[in-house]
Design an enzyme around this catalytic site. Structure first.
Site, short mmCIF file in Angstrom:
data_model
loop_
_atom_site.label_atom_id
_atom_site.label_comp_id
_atom_site.label_asym_id
_atom_site.label_seq_id
_atom_site.Cartn_x
_atom_site.Cartn_y
_atom_site.Cartn_z
N ASN A 7 1.04 -1.38 0.06
CA ASN A 7 0.15 -0.03 0.09
C ASN A 7 0.46 1.68 0.05
O ASN A 7 1.44 1.75 1.17
CB ASN A 7 -1.35 -0.37 1.15
CG ASN A 7 -2.01 1.36 1.70
OD1 ASN A 7 -2.01 1.89 0.50
ND2 ASN A 7 -3.00 1.22 2.30
N ARG A 100 -2.34 -1.95 -3.32
CA ARG A 100 -4.21 -1.11 -3.22
C ARG A 100 -3.71 0.00 -4.21
O ARG A 100 -3.04 0.21 -4.21
CB ARG A 100 -3.98 -0.58 -1.58
CG ARG A 100 -5.26 0.38 -1.96
CD ARG A 100 -5.31 0.75 -0.42
NE ARG A 100 -6.47 2.03 -0.33
CZ ARG A 100 -5.99 2.60 0.27
NH1 ARG A 100 -4.66 2.85 0.85
NH2 ARG A 100 -7.22 3.14 0.08
N HIS A 190 -13.05 3.22 -0.32
CA HIS A 190 -12.89 2.02 0.96
C HIS A 190 -14.16 0.93 0.71
O HIS A 190 -13.91 -0.18 1.68
CB HIS A 190 -14.02 2.82 2.13
CG HIS A 190 -13.14 3.70 3.17
ND1 HIS A 190 -13.90 4.44 3.42
CD2 HIS A 190 -12.19 4.02 3.11
CE1 HIS A 190 -12.93 5.59 4.36
NE2 HIS A 190 -11.63 5.35 3.46
N ARG A 251 -11.61 16.10 6.75
CA ARG A 251 -11.88 15.83 5.67
C ARG A 251 -13.58 16.89 5.50
O ARG A 251 -13.93 15.88 6.44
CB ARG A 251 -12.55 14.98 4.62
CG ARG A 251 -10.61 14.65 4.43
CD ARG A 251 -11.28 13.59 2.94
NE ARG A 251 -9.97 13.51 2.99
CZ ARG A 251 -10.20 11.57 2.89
NH1 ARG A 251 -10.31 10.71 3.16
NH2 ARG A 251 -8.82 11.15 1.86
N GLU A 396 -8.38 -4.77 5.66
CA GLU A 396 -8.59 -5.07 3.58
C GLU A 396 -7.22 -5.62 3.28
O GLU A 396 -7.19 -5.92 2.68
CB GLU A 396 -8.11 -3.60 3.55
CG GLU A 396 -9.52 -2.78 3.75
CD GLU A 396 -9.29 -1.05 4.22
OE1 GLU A 396 -9.23 -0.70 2.86
OE2 GLU A 396 -8.90 -0.54 5.57
#
Ligand code: ADP
Length: 415
Positions: A7, A100, A190, A251, A396
Protein backbone atom coordinates in the site's frame (compact mmCIF):
# COMPACT_ATOMS: atom_id res chain seq x y z
CA UNK A 1 1.14 -18.81 -1.36
CA UNK A 2 3.07 -15.96 0.23
CA UNK A 3 1.54 -12.69 -0.91
CA UNK A 4 3.33 -9.38 -0.53
CA UNK A 5 0.58 -6.82 0.02
CA UNK A 6 1.68 -3.31 -0.77
CA UNK A 7 0.00 0.00 0.00
CA UNK A 8 2.04 2.93 -1.28
CA UNK A 9 1.23 6.51 -0.31
CA UNK A 10 3.00 9.59 -1.64
CA UNK A 11 5.66 9.40 1.09
CA UNK A 12 4.98 6.04 2.67
CA UNK A 13 5.24 2.34 1.91
CA UNK A 14 3.13 -0.01 4.00
CA UNK A 15 3.23 -3.76 3.54
CA UNK A 16 2.22 -7.12 4.91
CA UNK A 17 3.28 -10.60 3.94
CA UNK A 18 0.33 -12.95 4.17
CA UNK A 19 0.44 -16.70 3.81
CA UNK A 20 -2.85 -17.70 2.20
CA UNK A 21 -4.39 -19.92 -0.44
CA UNK A 22 -7.79 -20.88 -1.82
CA UNK A 23 -8.23 -23.81 0.57
CA UNK A 24 -7.38 -21.57 3.54
CA UNK A 25 -10.20 -19.08 3.00
CA UNK A 26 -12.97 -21.30 4.41
CA UNK A 27 -11.05 -22.12 7.56
CA UNK A 28 -9.62 -18.61 7.96
CA UNK A 29 -6.21 -20.15 8.35
CA UNK A 30 -4.43 -17.37 6.43
CA UNK A 31 -1.56 -15.92 8.43
CA UNK A 32 0.20 -12.60 8.42
CA UNK A 33 3.89 -13.47 8.78
CA UNK A 34 5.38 -9.98 8.52
CA UNK A 35 4.41 -6.34 8.29
CA UNK A 36 6.05 -2.96 8.12
CA UNK A 37 5.86 0.70 7.35
CA UNK A 38 8.38 3.10 5.89
CA UNK A 39 7.45 6.74 6.36
CA UNK A 40 9.02 9.95 5.07
CA UNK A 41 10.06 8.24 1.84
CA UNK A 42 12.02 10.78 -0.21
CA UNK A 43 13.87 12.14 2.84
CA UNK A 44 17.27 11.52 4.42
CA UNK A 45 15.57 10.64 7.67
CA UNK A 46 12.96 8.13 6.58
CA UNK A 47 11.47 6.10 9.42
CA UNK A 48 11.74 2.35 8.93
CA UNK A 49 9.66 -0.09 10.94
CA UNK A 50 9.81 -3.79 10.00
CA UNK A 51 8.38 -6.67 11.95
CA UNK A 52 8.39 -10.42 11.47
CA UNK A 53 5.54 -12.10 13.36
CA UNK A 54 6.65 -13.06 16.86
CA UNK A 55 9.93 -11.07 16.63
CA UNK A 56 11.06 -7.73 17.96
CA UNK A 57 10.47 -5.00 15.35
CA UNK A 58 13.44 -3.48 13.54
CA UNK A 59 13.33 0.31 13.78
CA UNK A 60 15.70 2.78 12.18
CA UNK A 61 16.03 6.21 10.64
CA UNK A 62 17.91 6.26 7.37
CA UNK A 63 17.92 7.90 3.93
CA UNK A 64 15.34 6.39 1.57
CA UNK A 65 14.92 8.46 -1.55
CA UNK A 66 12.07 6.81 -3.39
CA UNK A 67 9.63 3.91 -3.40
CA UNK A 68 12.10 1.65 -5.17
CA UNK A 69 14.66 2.15 -2.42
CA UNK A 70 11.97 1.48 0.16
CA UNK A 71 11.07 -1.85 -1.42
CA UNK A 72 14.75 -2.76 -1.76
CA UNK A 73 15.15 -1.98 1.94
CA UNK A 74 12.35 -4.41 2.77
CA UNK A 75 13.95 -7.01 0.49
CA UNK A 76 17.30 -6.59 2.22
CA UNK A 77 15.65 -7.05 5.62
CA UNK A 78 13.77 -10.11 4.45
CA UNK A 79 16.94 -11.73 3.17
CA UNK A 80 19.00 -10.91 6.25
CA UNK A 81 19.82 -14.16 8.06
CA UNK A 82 18.88 -12.44 11.34
CA UNK A 83 15.30 -11.91 10.14
CA UNK A 84 13.16 -14.95 10.74
CA UNK A 85 9.95 -14.79 8.74
CA UNK A 86 8.13 -18.09 8.75
CA UNK A 87 8.46 -19.80 5.37
CA UNK A 88 10.45 -16.96 3.83
CA UNK A 89 14.20 -16.81 3.29
CA UNK A 90 14.43 -14.70 0.15
CA UNK A 91 12.22 -12.97 -2.41
CA UNK A 92 11.97 -16.28 -4.26
CA UNK A 93 9.55 -17.31 -1.52
CA UNK A 94 7.17 -14.49 -2.47
CA UNK A 95 4.65 -15.83 -4.98
CA UNK A 96 2.64 -12.74 -5.84
CA UNK A 97 2.32 -9.03 -5.10
CA UNK A 98 -1.04 -7.38 -4.39
CA UNK A 99 -1.20 -3.60 -4.77
CA UNK A 100 -3.82 -1.33 -3.30
CA UNK A 101 -4.91 1.10 -6.00
CA UNK A 102 -7.27 3.84 -4.91
CA UNK A 103 -9.03 4.78 -8.13
CA UNK A 104 -10.06 2.29 -10.79
CA UNK A 105 -12.35 4.71 -12.62
CA UNK A 106 -15.17 3.08 -14.57
CA UNK A 107 -12.80 0.62 -16.13
CA UNK A 108 -12.04 -1.65 -13.19
CA UNK A 109 -14.95 -3.42 -11.57
CA UNK A 110 -12.82 -6.11 -9.95
CA UNK A 111 -9.21 -6.92 -9.10
CA UNK A 112 -6.96 -7.61 -12.09
CA UNK A 113 -3.56 -8.94 -12.98
CA UNK A 114 -1.27 -6.08 -13.91
CA UNK A 115 0.18 -5.97 -17.41
CA UNK A 116 1.18 -3.11 -19.71
CA UNK A 117 -2.39 -2.43 -20.80
CA UNK A 118 -3.70 -2.40 -17.22
CA UNK A 119 -0.87 -0.08 -16.21
CA UNK A 120 -1.79 2.36 -18.95
CA UNK A 121 -5.40 2.32 -17.78
CA UNK A 122 -4.39 2.94 -14.15
CA UNK A 123 -2.31 5.85 -15.44
CA UNK A 124 -5.44 7.23 -17.09
CA UNK A 125 -7.34 7.05 -13.79
CA UNK A 126 -4.58 9.08 -12.10
CA UNK A 127 -6.27 12.16 -13.49
CA UNK A 128 -9.30 11.35 -11.28
CA UNK A 129 -7.23 10.71 -8.15
CA UNK A 130 -4.13 12.90 -8.37
CA UNK A 131 -3.50 12.55 -4.64
CA UNK A 132 -3.51 8.76 -4.60
CA UNK A 133 -3.00 6.89 -7.88
CA UNK A 134 0.45 8.32 -8.72
CA UNK A 135 1.74 6.97 -5.39
CA UNK A 136 0.16 3.56 -5.97
CA UNK A 137 1.73 3.52 -9.44
CA UNK A 138 5.16 4.27 -8.01
CA UNK A 139 4.89 1.06 -6.02
CA UNK A 140 3.89 -0.95 -9.07
CA UNK A 141 6.70 0.46 -11.22
CA UNK A 142 9.22 -0.08 -8.44
CA UNK A 143 8.23 -3.76 -8.19
CA UNK A 144 8.48 -4.13 -11.96
CA UNK A 145 11.90 -2.56 -11.94
CA UNK A 146 13.14 -4.83 -9.18
CA UNK A 147 11.42 -8.12 -9.99
CA UNK A 148 10.52 -7.83 -13.67
CA UNK A 149 7.82 -10.26 -14.79
CA UNK A 150 9.02 -12.97 -12.40
CA UNK A 151 6.37 -12.30 -9.75
CA UNK A 152 2.74 -11.77 -10.79
CA UNK A 153 1.30 -8.43 -9.64
CA UNK A 154 -2.36 -7.76 -8.97
CA UNK A 155 -4.20 -4.46 -8.54
CA UNK A 156 -7.08 -4.23 -6.05
CA UNK A 157 -9.16 -1.06 -6.38
CA UNK A 158 -10.93 0.90 -3.63
CA UNK A 159 -13.61 1.91 -6.12
CA UNK A 160 -14.35 -1.52 -7.64
CA UNK A 161 -16.95 -2.68 -5.11
CA UNK A 162 -19.08 0.39 -5.81
CA UNK A 163 -19.20 -0.23 -9.55
CA UNK A 164 -22.66 -1.78 -9.02
CA UNK A 165 -24.18 1.57 -8.00
CA UNK A 166 -27.07 2.46 -10.30
CA UNK A 167 -26.75 5.61 -12.39
CA UNK A 168 -29.32 7.51 -10.32
CA UNK A 169 -26.94 7.07 -7.38
CA UNK A 170 -23.64 7.74 -9.10
CA UNK A 171 -24.52 10.71 -11.29
CA UNK A 172 -24.35 14.31 -10.12
CA UNK A 173 -27.17 16.56 -11.22
CA UNK A 174 -24.95 18.67 -13.47
CA UNK A 175 -25.18 18.82 -17.26
CA UNK A 176 -24.81 15.29 -18.60
CA UNK A 177 -22.09 16.35 -21.05
CA UNK A 178 -19.61 16.64 -18.16
CA UNK A 179 -20.15 13.04 -17.25
CA UNK A 180 -19.94 12.01 -20.88
CA UNK A 181 -16.82 14.07 -21.60
CA UNK A 182 -14.93 13.90 -18.33
CA UNK A 183 -16.50 11.01 -16.39
CA UNK A 184 -17.48 13.36 -13.57
CA UNK A 185 -19.55 11.08 -11.32
CA UNK A 186 -19.48 9.46 -7.92
CA UNK A 187 -17.15 6.47 -7.63
CA UNK A 188 -16.95 5.80 -3.90
CA UNK A 189 -13.94 4.50 -1.97
CA UNK A 190 -13.08 2.13 0.92
CA UNK A 191 -14.67 -0.58 -1.25
CA UNK A 192 -12.29 -3.25 0.01
CA UNK A 193 -13.29 -2.53 3.59
CA UNK A 194 -17.05 -2.39 2.97
CA UNK A 195 -16.82 -5.61 0.97
CA UNK A 196 -14.73 -7.34 3.60
CA UNK A 197 -17.02 -6.57 6.56
CA UNK A 198 -20.12 -7.46 4.54
CA UNK A 199 -18.45 -10.80 3.74
CA UNK A 200 -17.65 -11.35 7.45
CA UNK A 201 -21.26 -10.55 8.32
CA UNK A 202 -22.50 -13.03 5.73
CA UNK A 203 -20.29 -15.75 7.23
CA UNK A 204 -21.41 -14.84 10.73
CA UNK A 205 -25.13 -15.09 10.03
CA UNK A 206 -24.82 -17.82 7.39
CA UNK A 207 -26.59 -16.03 4.55
CA UNK A 208 -25.97 -16.28 0.83
CA UNK A 209 -24.45 -13.15 -0.65
CA UNK A 210 -27.62 -12.18 -2.51
CA UNK A 211 -29.47 -11.90 0.80
CA UNK A 212 -27.11 -9.46 2.45
CA UNK A 213 -28.87 -6.15 3.15
CA UNK A 214 -26.75 -4.00 5.41
CA UNK A 215 -25.36 -0.53 5.99
CA UNK A 216 -21.62 -0.59 6.60
CA UNK A 217 -19.93 2.31 8.38
CA UNK A 218 -16.18 2.59 7.82
CA UNK A 219 -15.17 5.18 10.41
CA UNK A 220 -11.41 5.67 10.46
CA UNK A 221 -9.22 8.60 9.44
CA UNK A 222 -11.32 8.61 6.31
CA UNK A 223 -15.00 7.80 6.82
CA UNK A 224 -17.67 6.44 4.53
CA UNK A 225 -20.99 4.62 4.72
CA UNK A 226 -22.20 2.10 2.19
CA UNK A 227 -25.69 0.78 1.41
CA UNK A 228 -25.42 -2.88 0.44
CA UNK A 229 -28.58 -4.38 -1.03
CA UNK A 230 -28.82 -7.97 -2.18
CA UNK A 231 -25.07 -8.19 -1.71
CA UNK A 232 -24.22 -5.22 -3.91
CA UNK A 233 -23.15 -1.67 -3.17
CA UNK A 234 -26.02 0.54 -4.30
CA UNK A 235 -24.82 3.77 -2.75
CA UNK A 236 -21.94 5.17 -0.75
CA UNK A 237 -21.10 8.51 0.77
CA UNK A 238 -17.77 9.30 -0.90
CA UNK A 239 -18.04 10.68 -4.39
CA UNK A 240 -15.79 11.53 -7.29
CA UNK A 241 -13.10 11.98 -4.64
CA UNK A 242 -12.92 10.93 -0.98
CA UNK A 243 -13.94 14.45 0.09
CA UNK A 244 -17.69 13.91 -0.11
CA UNK A 245 -20.01 12.49 2.53
CA UNK A 246 -19.31 11.96 6.21
CA UNK A 247 -17.27 14.32 8.39
CA UNK A 248 -13.74 12.90 8.69
CA UNK A 249 -10.55 13.55 10.62
CA UNK A 250 -9.48 16.44 8.40
CA UNK A 251 -12.03 16.39 5.54
CA UNK A 252 -15.24 18.39 5.58
CA UNK A 253 -17.45 15.81 3.89
CA UNK A 254 -20.57 17.27 2.22
CA UNK A 255 -20.63 21.04 1.85
CA UNK A 256 -22.41 23.44 -0.46
CA UNK A 257 -20.14 23.66 -3.54
CA UNK A 258 -20.79 27.42 -3.68
CA UNK A 259 -18.70 27.85 -0.53
CA UNK A 260 -15.59 27.30 -2.63
CA UNK A 261 -16.32 30.32 -4.81
CA UNK A 262 -17.24 32.38 -1.76
CA UNK A 263 -13.98 31.50 0.00
CA UNK A 264 -12.06 32.29 -3.16
CA UNK A 265 -13.74 35.71 -3.46
CA UNK A 266 -12.88 36.41 0.16
CA UNK A 267 -9.21 35.99 -0.76
CA UNK A 268 -8.65 32.92 1.39
CA UNK A 269 -6.45 31.47 -1.32
CA UNK A 270 -6.36 29.78 -4.70
CA UNK A 271 -8.77 27.00 -5.57
CA UNK A 272 -6.00 24.56 -4.72
CA UNK A 273 -5.50 26.26 -1.33
CA UNK A 274 -9.20 26.03 -0.59
CA UNK A 275 -9.30 22.34 -1.45
CA UNK A 276 -6.29 21.84 0.73
CA UNK A 277 -8.28 23.41 3.58
CA UNK A 278 -11.28 21.17 2.84
CA UNK A 279 -9.14 18.03 2.66
CA UNK A 280 -6.51 18.62 5.32
CA UNK A 281 -7.71 21.26 7.79
CA UNK A 282 -11.43 20.67 8.08
CA UNK A 283 -13.51 17.89 9.58
CA UNK A 284 -12.94 17.02 13.23
CA UNK A 285 -9.71 19.02 13.26
CA UNK A 286 -11.35 22.14 11.86
CA UNK A 287 -14.36 22.05 14.16
CA UNK A 288 -12.55 21.12 17.37
CA UNK A 289 -9.47 23.24 16.64
CA UNK A 290 -7.60 20.54 18.52
CA UNK A 291 -6.88 17.35 16.65
CA UNK A 292 -8.04 15.00 13.94
CA UNK A 293 -7.70 12.09 16.33
CA UNK A 294 -11.01 10.98 17.80
CA UNK A 295 -9.34 9.96 21.06
CA UNK A 296 -8.11 13.51 21.70
CA UNK A 297 -11.50 14.93 20.86
CA UNK A 298 -13.36 12.52 23.13
CA UNK A 299 -10.99 13.39 25.96
CA UNK A 300 -11.41 17.14 25.46
CA UNK A 301 -15.19 16.72 25.24
CA UNK A 302 -15.20 14.82 28.53
CA UNK A 303 -13.26 17.70 30.06
CA UNK A 304 -16.04 20.02 28.97
CA UNK A 305 -14.53 21.71 25.90
CA UNK A 306 -17.44 22.96 23.83
CA UNK A 307 -15.88 22.69 20.36
CA UNK A 308 -14.84 19.12 20.98
CA UNK A 309 -18.37 18.29 22.11
CA UNK A 310 -19.74 20.05 19.05
CA UNK A 311 -17.41 18.10 16.74
CA UNK A 312 -18.67 14.81 18.20
CA UNK A 313 -22.31 15.87 17.77
CA UNK A 314 -21.73 16.97 14.17
CA UNK A 315 -19.90 13.74 13.35
CA UNK A 316 -22.71 11.58 14.77
CA UNK A 317 -25.45 13.67 13.16
CA UNK A 318 -23.93 13.26 9.69
CA UNK A 319 -23.71 9.48 10.10
CA UNK A 320 -27.32 9.34 11.35
CA UNK A 321 -28.42 11.32 8.31
CA UNK A 322 -26.96 8.71 5.98
CA UNK A 323 -28.30 5.78 7.99
CA UNK A 324 -31.76 7.30 7.52
CA UNK A 325 -31.14 7.98 3.85
CA UNK A 326 -29.91 4.47 3.15
CA UNK A 327 -32.70 2.84 5.13
CA UNK A 328 -35.14 4.76 2.97
CA UNK A 329 -33.25 3.75 -0.15
CA UNK A 330 -33.13 0.07 0.81
CA UNK A 331 -36.59 -0.09 2.39
CA UNK A 332 -34.95 -0.96 5.72
CA UNK A 333 -31.80 -2.81 6.60
CA UNK A 334 -31.00 -6.06 8.40
CA UNK A 335 -27.92 -4.70 10.11
CA UNK A 336 -25.64 -1.77 10.69
CA UNK A 337 -21.97 -2.63 10.83
CA UNK A 338 -19.32 -0.46 12.48
CA UNK A 339 -15.72 -0.85 11.39
CA UNK A 340 -12.24 0.83 11.22
CA UNK A 341 -10.38 2.75 13.93
CA UNK A 342 -13.31 4.76 15.29
CA UNK A 343 -16.04 2.24 14.47
CA UNK A 344 -14.17 -0.59 16.18
CA UNK A 345 -12.98 1.37 19.20
CA UNK A 346 -15.24 4.21 20.12
CA UNK A 347 -18.00 3.18 22.51
CA UNK A 348 -19.12 6.81 22.68
CA UNK A 349 -19.40 7.41 18.92
CA UNK A 350 -21.35 4.17 18.40
CA UNK A 351 -23.69 5.22 21.20
CA UNK A 352 -24.15 8.76 19.85
CA UNK A 353 -24.89 7.46 16.36
CA UNK A 354 -27.45 4.87 17.46
CA UNK A 355 -29.13 7.07 20.05
CA UNK A 356 -32.66 8.13 19.14
CA UNK A 357 -33.01 5.69 16.25
CA UNK A 358 -35.36 3.36 18.15
CA UNK A 359 -38.25 4.25 15.88
CA UNK A 360 -36.17 3.00 12.97
CA UNK A 361 -35.82 -0.32 14.81
CA UNK A 362 -32.25 0.31 16.00
CA UNK A 363 -31.71 -0.46 19.68
CA UNK A 364 -28.17 -0.54 20.96
CA UNK A 365 -27.39 -2.65 24.02
CA UNK A 366 -25.25 -0.31 26.12
CA UNK A 367 -23.60 -3.11 28.03
CA UNK A 368 -22.64 -5.06 24.90
CA UNK A 369 -21.49 -1.83 23.26
CA UNK A 370 -19.04 -1.30 26.12
CA UNK A 371 -17.84 -4.90 25.94
CA UNK A 372 -16.87 -4.77 22.27
CA UNK A 373 -13.10 -5.01 21.98
CA UNK A 374 -10.93 -4.33 18.97
CA UNK A 375 -10.22 -7.34 16.82
CA UNK A 376 -13.43 -9.22 17.62
CA UNK A 377 -16.72 -9.48 15.75
CA UNK A 378 -19.56 -8.68 18.08
CA UNK A 379 -23.29 -8.04 17.99
CA UNK A 380 -24.03 -5.00 20.15
CA UNK A 381 -27.78 -4.54 19.68
CA UNK A 382 -30.56 -5.66 22.02
CA UNK A 383 -32.34 -8.94 21.36
CA UNK A 384 -35.49 -6.92 20.62
CA UNK A 385 -33.74 -4.69 18.05
CA UNK A 386 -35.29 -5.13 14.60
CA UNK A 387 -32.04 -4.00 13.02
CA UNK A 388 -28.95 -5.80 14.33
CA UNK A 389 -25.89 -3.70 15.11
CA UNK A 390 -22.43 -5.21 14.80
CA UNK A 391 -18.82 -4.28 15.30
CA UNK A 392 -16.78 -6.15 12.68
CA UNK A 393 -13.06 -5.49 12.41
CA UNK A 394 -11.95 -4.69 8.90
CA UNK A 395 -8.94 -6.30 7.28
CA UNK A 396 -8.27 -4.74 3.92
CA UNK A 397 -4.85 -6.35 3.63
CA UNK A 398 -6.31 -9.83 4.00
CA UNK A 399 -8.84 -9.16 1.27
CA UNK A 400 -6.06 -7.79 -0.93
CA UNK A 401 -4.06 -10.96 -0.35
CA UNK A 402 -7.03 -13.22 -1.05
CA UNK A 403 -7.97 -11.31 -4.19
CA UNK A 404 -4.38 -11.60 -5.34
CA UNK A 405 -4.49 -15.38 -4.93
CA UNK A 406 -7.82 -15.60 -6.74
CA UNK A 407 -6.66 -13.50 -9.65
CA UNK A 408 -3.36 -15.36 -10.01
CA UNK A 409 -5.17 -18.72 -9.85
CA UNK A 410 -8.10 -17.56 -11.92
CA UNK A 411 -10.56 -18.57 -9.19
CA UNK A 412 -14.00 -16.99 -8.67
CA UNK A 413 -14.44 -14.03 -6.37
CA UNK A 414 -15.94 -14.55 -2.93
CA UNK A 415 -17.99 -11.39 -3.33
P1 ADP B 1 -7.29 4.59 8.51
O1 ADP B 1 -8.62 5.11 8.08
O2 ADP B 1 -6.15 5.50 8.21
O3 ADP B 1 -7.06 3.15 8.18
P2 ADP B 1 -7.94 3.76 11.19
O4 ADP B 1 -9.02 2.90 10.68
O5 ADP B 1 -6.84 3.11 11.95
O6 ADP B 1 -7.32 4.67 10.11
O7 ADP B 1 -8.63 4.84 12.13
C1 ADP B 1 -7.91 5.87 12.72
C2 ADP B 1 -8.86 6.64 13.63
O8 ADP B 1 -9.33 5.76 14.65
C3 ADP B 1 -8.25 7.83 14.33
O9 ADP B 1 -9.05 8.97 14.16
C4 ADP B 1 -8.25 7.45 15.78
O10 ADP B 1 -8.50 8.52 16.60
C5 ADP B 1 -9.41 6.49 15.86
N1 ADP B 1 -9.28 5.63 17.03
C6 ADP B 1 -8.38 4.67 17.27
N2 ADP B 1 -8.56 4.15 18.51
C7 ADP B 1 -9.61 4.81 19.07
C8 ADP B 1 -10.28 4.76 20.31
N3 ADP B 1 -9.91 3.90 21.28
N4 ADP B 1 -11.31 5.59 20.52
C9 ADP B 1 -11.70 6.46 19.59
N5 ADP B 1 -11.11 6.56 18.39
C10 ADP B 1 -10.08 5.76 18.12
Amino acid sequence: MNVFVLNCGSSSVKFQIINTDLDMFETDSDRRVAKGLIERVGKDDAIVNLEAEGQEPVKSVEPIHDHREAILRIKKWMEDPGTKIEGIHSWDDIHAIGHRVVHGGEKFTKSVKIDKEVLAQIEECADLAPLHNPANLKGIYACYEIFGDKIPQVAVFDTAFHSTMPEEAYLYAIPMEYYEKYRIRRYGFHGTSHRYVAYRYRKLVGKPREEVNVITLHLGNGCSACAIKNGQSINTTMGMTPLEGLIMGTRSGDIDAAIVEYMFNKGIGSVADIFNILNKKSGMLGISGLSNDMRDIEKAAAEGQHRAQLALKMFALRVKKYIGAYMAEMNGTDAIIFTAGIGENSVLIRKMICEGLENLGIELDEKLNKQAVRGKCMKISKETSKVAVYVIPTNEELLLARDTVRVVKDAPRMW
